[in-house]
Write a protein that holds these residues in place. Structure first.
Motif, mmCIF file in Angstrom:
data_model
loop_
_atom_site.group_PDB
_atom_site.id
_atom_site.type_symbol
_atom_site.label_atom_id
_atom_site.label_comp_id
_atom_site.label_asym_id
_atom_site.label_seq_id
_atom_site.Cartn_x
_atom_site.Cartn_y
_atom_site.Cartn_z
ATOM 1 N N THR A 35 -27.681 72.766 34.445
ATOM 2 C CA THR A 35 -28.506 71.994 35.368
ATOM 3 C C THR A 35 -28.082 70.531 35.363
ATOM 4 O O THR A 35 -27.848 69.941 34.315
ATOM 5 C CB THR A 35 -29.978 72.096 34.954
ATOM 6 O OG1 THR A 35 -30.362 73.460 35.028
ATOM 7 C CG2 THR A 35 -30.861 71.251 35.858
ATOM 8 N N TYR A 68 -28.660 66.527 36.193
ATOM 9 C CA TYR A 68 -29.702 65.503 36.272
ATOM 10 C C TYR A 68 -29.073 64.267 36.903
ATOM 11 O O TYR A 68 -28.053 63.777 36.434
ATOM 12 C CB TYR A 68 -30.271 65.207 34.882
ATOM 13 C CG TYR A 68 -30.967 66.411 34.300
ATOM 14 C CD1 TYR A 68 -30.265 67.368 33.573
ATOM 15 C CD2 TYR A 68 -32.322 66.617 34.514
ATOM 16 C CE1 TYR A 68 -30.892 68.492 33.062
ATOM 17 C CE2 TYR A 68 -32.966 67.739 34.006
ATOM 18 C CZ TYR A 68 -32.240 68.670 33.287
ATOM 19 O OH TYR A 68 -32.873 69.786 32.800
ATOM 20 N N GLN A 84 -30.314 76.516 42.638
ATOM 21 C CA GLN A 84 -31.254 75.500 42.155
ATOM 22 C C GLN A 84 -31.985 74.871 43.333
ATOM 23 O O GLN A 84 -31.458 74.824 44.446
ATOM 24 C CB GLN A 84 -30.503 74.400 41.407
ATOM 25 C CG GLN A 84 -29.744 74.876 40.200
ATOM 26 C CD GLN A 84 -28.958 73.763 39.554
ATOM 27 O OE1 GLN A 84 -28.631 72.771 40.178
ATOM 28 N NE2 GLN A 84 -28.656 73.926 38.274
ATOM 29 N N TRP A 85 -33.175 74.385 43.060
ATOM 30 C CA TRP A 85 -33.929 73.598 44.038
ATOM 31 C C TRP A 85 -34.195 72.217 43.454
ATOM 32 O O TRP A 85 -34.554 72.073 42.273
ATOM 33 C CB TRP A 85 -35.248 74.291 44.394
ATOM 34 C CG TRP A 85 -35.054 75.447 45.319
ATOM 35 C CD1 TRP A 85 -34.806 76.746 44.987
ATOM 36 C CD2 TRP A 85 -35.095 75.406 46.758
ATOM 37 N NE1 TRP A 85 -34.683 77.506 46.114
ATOM 38 C CE2 TRP A 85 -34.857 76.723 47.208
ATOM 39 C CE3 TRP A 85 -35.308 74.395 47.707
ATOM 40 C CZ2 TRP A 85 -34.821 77.064 48.567
ATOM 41 C CZ3 TRP A 85 -35.282 74.726 49.048
ATOM 42 C CH2 TRP A 85 -35.042 76.045 49.466
ATOM 43 N N TYR A 86 -34.001 71.220 44.314
ATOM 44 C CA TYR A 86 -34.207 69.835 43.935
ATOM 45 C C TYR A 86 -35.148 69.174 44.924
ATOM 46 O O TYR A 86 -35.225 69.567 46.094
ATOM 47 C CB TYR A 86 -32.882 69.061 43.966
ATOM 48 C CG TYR A 86 -31.897 69.383 42.869
ATOM 49 C CD1 TYR A 86 -31.078 70.501 42.944
ATOM 50 C CD2 TYR A 86 -31.782 68.551 41.763
ATOM 51 C CE1 TYR A 86 -30.173 70.788 41.939
ATOM 52 C CE2 TYR A 86 -30.868 68.822 40.754
ATOM 53 C CZ TYR A 86 -30.070 69.942 40.851
ATOM 54 O OH TYR A 86 -29.169 70.215 39.855
ATOM 55 N N ARG A 87 -35.795 68.116 44.451
ATOM 56 C CA ARG A 87 -36.606 67.262 45.314
ATOM 57 C C ARG A 87 -35.935 65.898 45.386
ATOM 58 O O ARG A 87 -35.478 65.369 44.366
ATOM 59 C CB ARG A 87 -38.010 67.115 44.734
ATOM 60 C CG ARG A 87 -38.843 66.039 45.418
ATOM 61 C CD ARG A 87 -40.151 65.798 44.723
ATOM 62 N NE ARG A 87 -40.799 64.636 45.328
ATOM 63 C CZ ARG A 87 -42.099 64.568 45.615
ATOM 64 N NH1 ARG A 87 -42.903 65.581 45.327
ATOM 65 N NH2 ARG A 87 -42.597 63.465 46.157
ATOM 66 N N GLN A 88 -35.861 65.336 46.596
ATOM 67 C CA GLN A 88 -35.297 63.993 46.734
ATOM 68 C C GLN A 88 -36.224 63.119 47.563
ATOM 69 O O GLN A 88 -36.597 63.473 48.676
ATOM 70 C CB GLN A 88 -33.900 64.040 47.376
ATOM 71 C CG GLN A 88 -33.217 62.676 47.384
ATOM 72 C CD GLN A 88 -31.791 62.719 47.886
ATOM 73 O OE1 GLN A 88 -31.417 63.603 48.634
ATOM 74 N NE2 GLN A 88 -30.978 61.743 47.477
ATOM 75 N N PRO A 104 -31.665 63.081 43.599
ATOM 76 C CA PRO A 104 -32.425 64.329 43.540
ATOM 77 C C PRO A 104 -32.986 64.589 42.144
ATOM 78 O O PRO A 104 -32.366 64.220 41.145
ATOM 79 C CB PRO A 104 -31.394 65.398 43.912
ATOM 80 C CG PRO A 104 -30.310 64.656 44.617
ATOM 81 C CD PRO A 104 -30.269 63.306 43.985
ATOM 82 N N VAL A 105 -34.130 65.241 42.108
ATOM 83 C CA VAL A 105 -34.766 65.606 40.836
ATOM 84 C C VAL A 105 -34.813 67.123 40.742
ATOM 85 O O VAL A 105 -35.308 67.789 41.660
ATOM 86 C CB VAL A 105 -36.189 65.014 40.735
ATOM 87 C CG1 VAL A 105 -36.882 65.517 39.477
ATOM 88 C CG2 VAL A 105 -36.134 63.495 40.742
ATOM 89 N N PHE A 106 -34.283 67.665 39.648
ATOM 90 C CA PHE A 106 -34.240 69.113 39.452
ATOM 91 C C PHE A 106 -35.650 69.679 39.357
ATOM 92 O O PHE A 106 -36.507 69.126 38.658
ATOM 93 C CB PHE A 106 -33.450 69.425 38.185
ATOM 94 C CG PHE A 106 -33.550 70.853 37.741
ATOM 95 C CD1 PHE A 106 -34.340 71.208 36.673
ATOM 96 C CD2 PHE A 106 -32.857 71.845 38.417
ATOM 97 C CE1 PHE A 106 -34.437 72.522 36.258
ATOM 98 C CE2 PHE A 106 -32.941 73.168 38.021
ATOM 99 C CZ PHE A 106 -33.736 73.499 36.934
ATOM 100 N N LEU A 107 -35.854 70.818 40.046
ATOM 101 C CA LEU A 107 -37.160 71.482 40.008
ATOM 102 C C LEU A 107 -37.076 72.845 39.325
ATOM 103 O O LEU A 107 -37.768 73.099 38.354
ATOM 104 C CB LEU A 107 -37.714 71.647 41.426
ATOM 105 C CG LEU A 107 -38.044 70.365 42.187
ATOM 106 C CD1 LEU A 107 -38.442 70.682 43.624
ATOM 107 C CD2 LEU A 107 -39.147 69.583 41.494
ATOM 108 N N TYR A 167 -36.424 68.518 50.264
ATOM 109 C CA TYR A 167 -36.140 69.551 49.266
ATOM 110 C C TYR A 167 -34.763 70.141 49.553
ATOM 111 O O TYR A 167 -34.459 70.543 50.676
ATOM 112 C CB TYR A 167 -37.228 70.629 49.281
ATOM 113 C CG TYR A 167 -38.539 70.077 48.740
ATOM 114 C CD1 TYR A 167 -39.419 69.399 49.584
ATOM 115 C CD2 TYR A 167 -38.858 70.187 47.390
ATOM 116 C CE1 TYR A 167 -40.598 68.860 49.089
ATOM 117 C CE2 TYR A 167 -40.039 69.658 46.892
ATOM 118 C CZ TYR A 167 -40.898 68.992 47.749
ATOM 119 O OH TYR A 167 -42.061 68.452 47.253
#
Lengths: 116, 111
Positions: A104, A106, B34-38, B44-47, B88
């Motif tokens: 993952t 970051y 993977q899904w991220y929020r930006q 982006p922030v990993f979800l 997203y």
């Protein structure tokens, strides 16, 4: 725990100049990735470094280059800047590259590069 | 080459409803997704991460499904809140390490 840090926050250059962007990964992470995100566009993969070696490269011209230092920090260099290089440049880090799959990622806050 | 499509550029819903975002891909199956929020101007922030042998993953109000037959992932936010408003992104990872991102879906949750 400190996250991924990038410097500078903003960078303004003129066409033809060179830009250097820096990234420090999360402590313990050995992989660093660079992405370009132009306004209104998705993230485009640029480069992946692990243990000082370039592991993979996106579809960008050779004037986009970088390196990873022994402390796992990284820098991205963009030579002969063009107007379309204006974008948010994001760095991400992950744990060790081990099973041919990156862990993952970051992300840092990004460097906003503006080319005039 | 791998192509990823996220259902729409923008999705507007009312607070309290469930938001459902779609990520479709072509060609080979990824090792994981993977899904991220930006948020605007931020990284982006990993979800959530879901592997090819997993059907579903949950984390608090978030749920991700992965259908390798349909080549599709669905991302759900239940009991949505205005604070969930963001872009997203889905991202596919395949052996060799290349991470390919979709264009993102801008979610707006109205009070």
């Amino acid at each position: 725990e400190a996250g991924v840090t990038q410097s500078p926050t903003h960078l303004i250059k003129t066409r033809g100049q060179q830009a250097t962007l820096r990234c420090s990964p999360i402590s313990g992470h050995t992989s660093v990735y660079w992405y370009q995100q132009a306004l209104g566009l998705g993230l485009q993969f640029l480069l992946w470094y692990d243990e000082g070696e370039e592991r993979n490269r996106g579809n960008f011209p050779p004037r986009f280059s970088g390196r990873q230092f022994p402390n796992y920090s990284s820098e991205l260099n963009v030579n002969a800047l063009e107007l379309e290089d204006s974008a948010l440049y994001l760095c991400a880090s992950s744990l060790a590259f081990g099973t041919n799959l990156p862990d993952t990622q970051y992300f840092g806050p990004g460097t906003r590069l503006t080319v005039l | 080459s791998q192509k990823i499509e996220q259902n729409s550029e923008a999705l507007n819903i009312q607070e309290g409803k469930t938001a459902t975002l779609t990520c479709n891909y072509t060609n080979y199956s990824p090792a994981y997704l993977q899904w991220y929020r930006q948020d605007p101007g931020r990284g982006p922030v990993f979800l959530l991460l879901i592997r090819e042998n997993e059907k579903e993953k949950r984390k608090e109000r978030l749920k991700v499904t992965f259908d390798t037959t349909l080549k599709q992932s669905l991302f759900h936010i239940t009991a949505s809140q205005p604070a969930d408003s963001a872009t997203y992104l889905c991202a596919l990872v395949r052996p060799g390490g290349k991470l390919t991102f979709g264009q993102g879906t801008i979610l707006t949750v109205h009070p």
